[in-house]
Motif scaffolding. Structure first.
Motif, PDB file in Angstrom:
ATOM      1  N   VAL A   1       0.860  -1.183   0.000  1.00 32.55           N
ATOM      2  CA  VAL A   1       0.000   0.000   0.000  1.00 32.55           C
ATOM      3  C   VAL A   1       0.896   1.232   0.000  1.00 32.55           C
ATOM      4  O   VAL A   1       1.564   1.523   1.001  1.00 32.55           O
ATOM      5  CB  VAL A   1      -0.942   0.020   1.221  1.00 32.55           C
ATOM      6  N   LEU A   2       0.947   1.949  -1.117  1.00 32.41           N
ATOM      7  CA  LEU A   2       1.773   3.152  -1.208  1.00 32.41           C
ATOM      8  C   LEU A   2       1.278   4.240  -0.275  1.00 32.41           C
ATOM      9  O   LEU A   2       2.043   4.843   0.484  1.00 32.41           O
ATOM     10  CB  LEU A   2       1.782   3.674  -2.644  1.00 32.41           C
ATOM     11  N   SER A   3      -0.018   4.525  -0.351  1.00 29.89           N
ATOM     12  CA  SER A   3      -0.639   5.518   0.520  1.00 29.89           C
ATOM     13  C   SER A   3      -2.146   5.427   0.322  1.00 29.89           C
ATOM     14  O   SER A   3      -2.634   4.720  -0.559  1.00 29.89           O
ATOM     15  CB  SER A   3      -0.148   6.934   0.175  1.00 29.89           C
ATOM     16  N   ASP A   4      -2.884   6.165   1.133  1.00 28.65           N
ATOM     17  CA  ASP A   4      -4.338   6.173   0.995  1.00 28.65           C
ATOM     18  C   ASP A   4      -4.800   6.929  -0.247  1.00 28.65           C
ATOM     19  O   ASP A   4      -5.983   6.901  -0.590  1.00 28.65           O
ATOM     20  CB  ASP A   4      -4.983   6.802   2.235  1.00 28.65           C
ATOM     21  N   GLU A   5      -3.885   7.585  -0.923  1.00 28.18           N
ATOM     22  CA  GLU A   5      -4.226   8.344  -2.125  1.00 28.18           C
ATOM     23  C   GLU A   5      -4.347   7.454  -3.357  1.00 28.18           C
ATOM     24  O   GLU A   5      -5.045   7.785  -4.312  1.00 28.18           O
ATOM     25  CB  GLU A   5      -3.157   9.416  -2.368  1.00 28.18           C
ATOM     26  N   PHE A   6      -3.669   6.305  -3.334  1.00 24.30           N
ATOM     27  CA  PHE A   6      -3.586   5.456  -4.520  1.00 24.30           C
ATOM     28  C   PHE A   6      -4.223   4.089  -4.272  1.00 24.30           C
ATOM     29  O   PHE A   6      -4.222   3.575  -3.151  1.00 24.30           O
ATOM     30  CB  PHE A   6      -2.125   5.253  -4.931  1.00 24.30           C
ATOM     31  N   ASP A   7      -4.743   3.491  -5.352  1.00 19.66           N
ATOM     32  CA  ASP A   7      -5.305   2.144  -5.279  1.00 19.66           C
ATOM     33  C   ASP A   7      -4.215   1.123  -4.964  1.00 19.66           C
ATOM     34  O   ASP A   7      -3.034   1.322  -5.291  1.00 19.66           O
ATOM     35  CB  ASP A   7      -5.955   1.766  -6.613  1.00 19.66           C
ATOM     36  N   SER A   8      -4.629   0.012  -4.368  1.00 17.30           N
ATOM     37  CA  SER A   8      -3.680  -1.063  -4.099  1.00 17.30           C
ATOM     38  C   SER A   8      -4.385  -2.413  -4.165  1.00 17.30           C
ATOM     39  O   SER A   8      -5.609  -2.501  -3.986  1.00 17.30           O
ATOM     40  CB  SER A   8      -3.017  -0.892  -2.725  1.00 17.30           C
TER      41      SER A   8
END
Length: 344
Positions: free
Chosen positions: A151-158
Motif C-alpha cells: 500500500v503506497l498511501s491512501d491516495e492510490f489504489d492497491s
C-alpha cells in the motif's frame, strides 16, 4: 488526411492525454479549470476530432492512446527464480490486452541499482512490490497509480493478498493435525527507498509469533529467517535440523524456500511428512510436482495483477476515491503436511 488523436490534442493544448480523454468523455467529476477545458474542446474542434462511437464499453476513455508504465523491484532473473512477481506481471499483461491498455515503459529496481526513473510522460503507473512513495512521487506526475503487494498511501489504489490470514490458515492446519512444536522459515522484508533498503519484520513472521504466543506455543528457537531466496531456505532448514530440539512441523514463507527445504530434509535422517510436516505459502506451479507434493496456501497472483488493471481502468473513468483490494487465499492440501485427506 490524418485522423486527429487524443495525443495530438494533448500536445497542442499542452495538457496530458488523460486530461484530454476525460474532458472529451464529458467526465464532470474531473476537476479542471474552465479555460483548460475550453482550450481542449477548441483544439479538438480545430483538428476535427471524432470519437469512435463503436468503441467497446470497456474502453470508454480511449485508453489505447494513453501511455502506462510498470515499476517492478526485481530483476528478470529474480522473477524466474521466484515466480511470485512474474505471475503478477503476467496477470497485468493479460488484463491490459482486454482493456486496450499499452504498457509502454518498464522500470526495474535491482538490489544495488539507483532509483532514478523518469515516468513523467506516463498517464498511469502500475507498481509491483514494496517501493517507497517518495520514489514514485519524484518520478511521475500522474495520480493514476495502482500498487500491488504494497500500500503506497491512501491516495492510490492497491491490491494485496491477506498475509496474516494466509499464515493463520497454514498454522491452523498444522495445529489441527496435532502439532505443537511448530517452526517458521522465511525472509526479512524491506521497502525500497531512495536511500536504499528499509528493513522490517515480515507480516508472515509477525502473525506466526502472535498466534503461537496466544496459545503459549511460541518458541523463538524455532524461528529461522534470512533472505527470500530458495538456497537460503535450504540453508535454514539444514540449520534447524542440526539443533537438539527439532520442530515436528514448519510454516515456510514461500514455495521456493519450501522446495529447497524439502531437499535439505531429504538429505538428513528425517522424512517429510513422517517426521516433519511442511506447509508453505504461494502455490506456484512447481509445488504439486516435488516429492512429496507441497501443501501450500494458494495466493491468486495473476488475479492480483488483473485486479490492478481493473482498478486502473475504473480510475481512468473518473473514480476519485482510492480503493484497497485484498484478494483471499486458499489452503491446498498435498502430501507434505501428512494429512490423511491430502491429495497426491
Amino acid at each position: 488526411m490524418k485522423i486527429a488523436t487524443i495525443k495530438d490534442i494533448a500536445r497542442i493544448a499542452k495538457v496530458s492525454s488523460a486530461a484530454v480523454s476525460r474532458v472529451l468523455n464529458n467526465d464532470m467529476t474531473f476537476n479542471v479549470p474552465d479555460d483548460t477545458r475550453h482550450r481542449i474542446m477548441e483544439t479538438a474542434s480545430k483538428l476535427n476530432y471524432r470519437r469512435n462511437e463503436r468503441k467497446q464499453k470497456n474502453e470508454p476513455n480511449d485508453m489505447q492512446q494513453l501511455k502506462f508504465g510498470l515499476v517492478i523491484w526485481c530483476s528478470e532473473q529474480m522473477e524466474y527464480s521466484d515466480p511470485f512477481y512474474l505471475s503478477i506481471r503476467q496477470g497485468i499483461e493479460k488484463e491490459c490486452v482486454k482493456h486496450g491498455i499499452n504498457i509502454s515503459s518498464v522500470f526495474r529496481f535491482m538490489d544495488e541499482s539507483n532509483t532514478n526513473i523518469d515516468a513523467h510522460q506516463l498517464d498511469g503507473l502500475f507498481v509491483i512490490g514494496k517501493v517507497h512513495i517518495d520514489i514514485i512521487n519524484k518520478s511521475t506526475r500522474t495520480r493514476n497509480i495502482v500498487s500491488i503487494d504494497y500500500v503506497l498511501s491512501d491516495e492510490f489504489d492497491s491490491v494485496m493478498f491477506d498475509l496474516p490470514k494466509a499464515t493463520r490458515q497454514a498454522l491452523d492446519h498444522l495445529l489441527q493435525l496435532g502439532h505443537r512444536k511448530i517452526g517458521y522459515i522465511g525472509g526479512i522484508s524491506y521497502i525500497r527507498t531512495s536511500e536504499g533498503k528499509m528493513f522490517n519484520t515480515d507480516a508472515r513472521q509477525k502473525e506466526f509469533e502472535v498466534i503461537l504466543k496466544e496459545i503459549d506455543l511460541f518458541n523463538p528457537n524455532y524461528v529461522f529467517v534470512g533472505d527470500w531466496r530458495a538456497e537460503v531456505g535450504y540453508e535454514l532448514m539444514k540449520q534447524a535440523l542440526e539443533a537438539e530440539d527439532v520442530p515436528t512441523a514448519f510454516v515456510i514463507g514461500s514455495d521456493p524456500m519450501a522446495i529447497a527445504a524439502l531437499k535439505a530434509v531429504s538429505e538428513s535422517n528425517y522424512k517429510v511428512p513422517d517426521d516433519i510436516a511442511i506447509v508453505s505459502i504461494d502455490d506456484i506451479q512447481l509445488a504439486s510436482f516435488v516429492t512429496p507434493p507441497l501443501t501450500s496456501i494458494k495466493v491468486f497472483m495473476e488475479e492480483m495483477g488483473g485486479t490492478a488493471v481493473k482498478l486502473m481502468a475504473d480510475r481512468m473513468r473518473g473514480r476519485e476515491l482510492a480503493l484497497h483490494v485484498t484478494i483471499p487465499t486458499k489452503l491446498l492440501m498435498r502430501k507434505s503436511c501428512g494429512a490423511d485427506t491430502a491429495d497426491t
